[in-house]
Scaffold this motif. Structure first.
Motif, mmCIF file in Angstrom:
data_model
loop_
_atom_site.group_PDB
_atom_site.id
_atom_site.type_symbol
_atom_site.label_atom_id
_atom_site.label_comp_id
_atom_site.label_asym_id
_atom_site.label_seq_id
_atom_site.Cartn_x
_atom_site.Cartn_y
_atom_site.Cartn_z
ATOM 1 N N GLY A 90 -46.352 5.440 36.625
ATOM 2 C CA GLY A 90 -46.505 4.351 36.502
ATOM 3 C C GLY A 90 -47.441 3.667 37.191
ATOM 4 N N GLY A 91 -46.461 4.112 38.693
ATOM 5 C CA GLY A 91 -46.981 4.021 39.928
ATOM 6 C C GLY A 91 -46.224 2.601 40.598
ATOM 7 N N ASN A 92 -44.991 1.928 39.633
ATOM 8 C CA ASN A 92 -44.569 0.796 40.328
ATOM 9 C C ASN A 92 -43.139 1.216 40.362
ATOM 10 N N THR A 93 -42.487 2.406 40.821
ATOM 11 C CA THR A 93 -41.580 2.638 41.167
ATOM 12 C C THR A 93 -41.789 3.722 41.965
ATOM 13 N N VAL A 94 -40.993 3.706 43.735
ATOM 14 C CA VAL A 94 -41.037 4.717 44.228
ATOM 15 C C VAL A 94 -39.384 4.990 44.702
ATOM 16 N N ASP A 95 -39.053 6.092 44.592
ATOM 17 C CA ASP A 95 -37.710 6.613 44.964
ATOM 18 C C ASP A 95 -37.715 7.163 46.869
ATOM 19 N N LEU A 96 -36.456 7.010 46.583
ATOM 20 C CA LEU A 96 -36.373 7.951 48.579
ATOM 21 C C LEU A 96 -35.048 8.855 48.330
ATOM 22 N N GLN A 97 -35.165 10.704 47.771
ATOM 23 C CA GLN A 97 -33.563 11.208 48.232
ATOM 24 C C GLN A 97 -34.075 11.318 49.632
ATOM 25 N N MET A 98 -32.438 11.257 49.896
ATOM 26 C CA MET A 98 -31.519 11.600 51.414
ATOM 27 C C MET A 98 -30.495 12.627 51.049
ATOM 28 N N ASN A 99 -31.088 13.244 52.398
ATOM 29 C CA ASN A 99 -29.926 14.521 52.068
ATOM 30 C C ASN A 99 -29.862 14.653 53.247
ATOM 31 N N SER A 100 -29.124 15.179 54.166
ATOM 32 C CA SER A 100 -28.131 16.001 55.411
ATOM 33 C C SER A 100 -28.306 14.768 56.350
ATOM 34 N N LEU A 101 -27.298 13.355 55.544
ATOM 35 C CA LEU A 101 -27.877 12.010 56.063
ATOM 36 C C LEU A 101 -27.039 12.260 57.542
#
Length: 123
Positions: free
Chosen positions: A74-85
């Motif tokens: 839908g273009g209204n949600t953005v996620d950020l998967q952060m690994n190896s922090l």
């Protein structure tokens, strides 16, 4: 207006993972680019990653290969998967959106910011 609400921050050990999410709401007609920025204490705000409405993606060099940005259909949600922090990833992470709203019958396009979510990487 456009309201951006972030979620998913927290405390994680080095090498761990977190997933941030940002949902846009409001009376907008279109959302173009959405992205994530971060700001650590005493430092300037910096771009982490962005994704356009057409799917073009860009990452900061410091997070390439570790972070993945995605957007819902839908273009209204953005996620950020952060690994190896890493400890140096510690910052307030802010969602941004380039959006268009109708203002008095005229289309108005501008940037919007969320309030931010704290990410702390520490043992």
């Amino acid at each position: 207006q456009v309201h951006l609400v972030e979620s998913g921050g927290g405390l994680v050990q080095p090498g761990g993972s977190l997933r941030l999410s940002c949902a846009a709401s409001g009376m907008f007609t279109n959302i173009y680019t959405m992205g994530w920025y971060r700001q650590a204490p005493g430092k300037e705000r910096e771009l982490v990653a962005y994704i356009s409405s057409g799917g073009r993606i860009n990452y900061a060099d410091s997070v390439k290969g570790r972070f993945t940005i995605s957007r819902d259909s839908g273009g209204n949600t953005v996620d950020l998967q952060m690994n190896s922090l890493r400890p140096e990833d510690t910052a307030v992470y802010l969602c941004s959106a380039d959006a268009e709203v109708m203002n008095g019958g005229h289309a108005e396009r501008r940037g919007y910011w969320g309030q931010g979510t704290q990410v702390t990487v520490s043992s």
